[in-house]
Design an enzyme around this catalytic site. Structure first.
Site, short mmCIF file in Angstrom:
data_model
loop_
_atom_site.label_atom_id
_atom_site.label_comp_id
_atom_site.label_asym_id
_atom_site.label_seq_id
_atom_site.Cartn_x
_atom_site.Cartn_y
_atom_site.Cartn_z
N GLU A 292 0.82 -1.21 0.00
CA GLU A 292 0.00 0.00 0.00
C GLU A 292 0.86 1.27 0.00
OE1 GLU A 292 -3.44 -0.73 2.55
OE2 GLU A 292 -3.52 1.41 2.96
N HIS A 313 7.93 -26.50 0.61
CA HIS A 313 7.28 -27.66 0.00
C HIS A 313 6.11 -27.23 -0.87
CE1 HIS A 313 9.73 -30.28 2.52
NE2 HIS A 313 9.60 -29.30 3.40
N LYS A 428 -13.03 2.47 -1.15
CA LYS A 428 -13.94 2.85 -0.06
C LYS A 428 -15.07 3.72 -0.63
CE LYS A 428 -10.71 2.83 3.85
NZ LYS A 428 -10.20 3.52 5.02
#
Ligand code: PA5
Length: 461
Positions: A292, A313, A428
Site C-alpha cells: 500500500e 514444499h 472505499k
C-alpha cells in the site's frame, strides 16, 4: 550476535550478474539518496507532517494507553473491530509474542483475556465471535483512523446493537473503547454522544504505520505483552539507523537499496519468508505496509508472504526455477522457542531416521532456512538473510521500526508518497456509493458503468 543485537543482515548473495546485474557498487552509488531520504523522513516527522509520525512513536508518552489497558486486562474477552492497518498490527504482535492457540489456553494458565478480531465483513464470523462471548465480561475496541470505513462501521453496528440489547445502553457504553482521530469521522461524535472510553490516534500517523500507537499497544498490553520493551526496541533501532551514515553499517539502507535496485531490474516481487511460525502474521502486516505504501504511479514491488518450511514444499520450485522476477528475504530467529529434542524410536522401520535422533527441532528449522537460501543462491536468485537473535518484544519492536523505515525510504527512492493510499480510498468511495451513502452517487454510477464492462463478456457453465 551479542545480547544487545537487534538484527543482522547477511547480503552476500543478494547481488546478481549478467544482463540484469545488481552489484554492490550500485548499492554504494545510492548513498546520497539514502542520506537525503533519511533527512526527508526525520525533518517531516519532527514537523508533524501528515504520515511521518510513525518515526517518533517509540518515544511518545503512552501512559494513557497503559492505564486503559489495565481495565481491559480484567475482561474475559476482547473483540477488536477494525480492518487493514487497524487490525493487522494487532494480529502481528499477538501472533509473535503470545503463546500459540492463545484463546484455547485455559484462563488460569493464559492470564490475559481472549482476543477476537472482527475485520472482514462476514456474517458467519461475526455471529460466531458473538456466540463465544459472555457480554458482561467483554470489551469491544473499535479502531478506525478515518472513522468512516464501511467494514468497520458495519461490524461495529452489529456488536454495538448486540451489547445494547443484552446489557442496555449504559452497560454497552461501559464496555466500548473507541480509537480514532481526534476529530475526523463519525466515531469521535459517537464518543461525545455516548460518553464511552476513547483514545486518540495520532493525526500524523497513517493506518498501516500505526502498530506502535494506541492501535497496536492497547490490546497487546492488555494481553500481557511487554509494550515498554517493544517500544524500547523500536527506539533502539531508530537510534542505530539515525546514527549510521555509511551504507556498509546501515541494514535498512541496504535492504531498501536492494529492493529498489532489483525492482528496477524487473525483479519487482519482494518475497518475505520467515522460518518461524510466530512471524507468519508479521508477513501479513508487512504485505500491507509494503504494497500500500509503494504501489503508486505505475511503480511498485509486490509483497509475497511465504512461510518456511511450509512454502519450501509449496513455492520453492517456482522460486528457484520459475521466472527471475523476485528478491528474497529469509528471516530467521537464531534462538527459537523452547526446543524439542527429537526422540529416537525403537521401530526397525525408522532406522533410516536415526540421523534425526537427538537433534534439535529448532536446529532443523534453521538448517531448512539455510538450505532454502542456498538453493536460491545456487539458482542465481538474489537472497538476503535477515536474522534476529530471539523473538522477544524488544527485537520485534526493532524489526517493526526497521521495516517501517525501509518502506519510507523505498518511497523516497522511487519518488512516490509512501504515506497516502488513493487506491484504497477509491475502493472505499465506490463501496459508499453502492451502499447508498449520500454524496457518493457519482461513484455508484461509475461502478455500474465499470461493472457493465466487466459483464460484457460472460460465460457460464
Ligand atoms: O493504511 C491505511 O491507511 C489503510 O489501509 C487503513 O488502515 C484501512 O483502510 C482502515 O482504515 P481506517 O483505520 O480509517 O478504518
Amino acid at each position: 550476535m551479542n545480547e544487545k543485537t537487534l538484527l543482522s543482515l547477511a547480503y552476500g548473495a543478494a547481488f546478481t550478474a549478467g544482463e540484469r546485474a545488481v552489484a554492490f557498487s550500485d548499492l554504494e552509488a545510492l548513498a546520497p539518496c539514502f542520506k537525503s531520504g533519511d533527512e526527508w523522513l526525520r525533518k517531516n516527522a519532527s514537523e508533524g507532517k501528515d504520515g511521518f509520525g510513525w518515526l517518533n512513536l517509540a518515544k511518545r508518552n503512552v501512559d494513557d494507553i497503559q492505564t486503559l489497558s489495565r481495565w481491559l486486562a480484567t475482561r474475559e474477552s476482547i473483540v477488536q473491530v477494525g480492518i487493514g492497518g487497524s487490525a493487522l498490527g494487532n494480529l502481528m504482535l499477538h501472533g509473535a509474542l503470545l503463546p500459540p492457540y492463545w484463546n484455547e489456553i485455559p484462563k488460569a494458565k493464559r492470564g490475559g483475556p481472549r482476543f477476537f478480531m472482527s475485520d472482514n465483513v462476514d456474517p458467519g464470523d461475526n455471529r460466531a465471535i458473538w456466540e463465544l462471548l459472555n457480554p458482561e465480561s467483554t470489551a469491544v475496541i473499535v479502531v478506525s483512523k478515518s472513522g468512516s470505513t464501511a467494514e468497520t462501521a458495519a461490524n461495529f453496528l452489529f456488536f454495538w446493537e448486540k451489547l445494547r440489547d443484552t446489557l442496555g445502553e449504559a452497560g454497552a457504553r461501559e464496555r466500548v473503547i473507541v480509537v480514532t482521530d481526534k476529530d475526523k469521522g463519525i466515531l469521535r461524535p459517537f464518543v461525545d454522544e455516548t460518553g464511552c472510553k476513547s483514545l486518540i490516534l495520532p493525526e500524523d500517523v497513517g493506518g498501516r504505520f500505526s502498530v506502535l500507537s494506541c492501535v497496536g499497544l492497547l490490546s497487546a498490553w492488555a494481553l500481557g505483552i511487554d509494550c515498554n520493551a517493544l517500544l524500547s526496541g523500536a527506539a533502539a533501532m531508530d537510534d542505530c539507523l539515525a546514527k549510521t551514515n555509511s551504507v556498509l553499517d546501515n541494514p535498512a539502507w541496504i535492504m531498501a537499496g536492494l529492493a529498489y535496485l532489483h525492482m528496477k531490474k524487473d525483479r519487482n516481487i519482494n518475497v518475505l519468508m520467515p522460518y518461524a511460525d510466530p512471524l507468519e502474521r508479521f508477513c501479513e502486516w508487512f504485505a500491507q505496509l509494503w504494497g500500500e505504501s509503494i504501489g503508486k504511479d505505475g511503480q511498485g514491488s509486490t509483497p509475497v508472504r511465504a512461510l518456511g518450511a511450509i512454502d519450501q514444499h509449496s513455492q520453492i520450485q517456482l522460486y528457484t526455477s520459475g521466472p527471475d522476477d523476485k528478491f528474497f528475504t529469509i528471516l530467521t530467529v537464531a534462538q527459537g522457542q523452547k526446543d524439542i529434542a527429537l526422540p529416537a524410536a525403537p521401530e526397525k522401520a525408522f532406522e533410516k531416521l536415526s540421523y534425526l535422533y537427538g537433534k534439535s527441532m529448532n536446529e532443523l528449522r534453521n538448517f531448512e532456512a539455510a538450505a532454502t537460501a542456498s538453493a536460491l543462491s545456487k539458482a542465481g536468485r538474489p537472497v538476503a538473510a535477515l536474522s534476529i537473535p530471539l523473538l522477544d518484544a524488544c527485537r520485534l519492536g526493532g524489526l517493526i521500526q526497521f521495516y517501517e523505515y525501509v518502506t519510507g525510504l523505498m518511497g523516497h527512492l522511487m519518488q512516490v508518497n509512501p504515506f497516502d493510499q488513493p487506491g484504497v480510498e477509491q475502493g472505499k468511495d465506490y463501496t459508499y456509493g453502492l451502499m447508498g451513502r449520500s454524496g457518493f452517487d457519482a461513484q455508484a454510477q461509475e461502478v455500474r458503468t465499470l461493472s457493465a464492462k466487466i459483464n460484457e463478456r460472460l460465460v457460464t457453465v
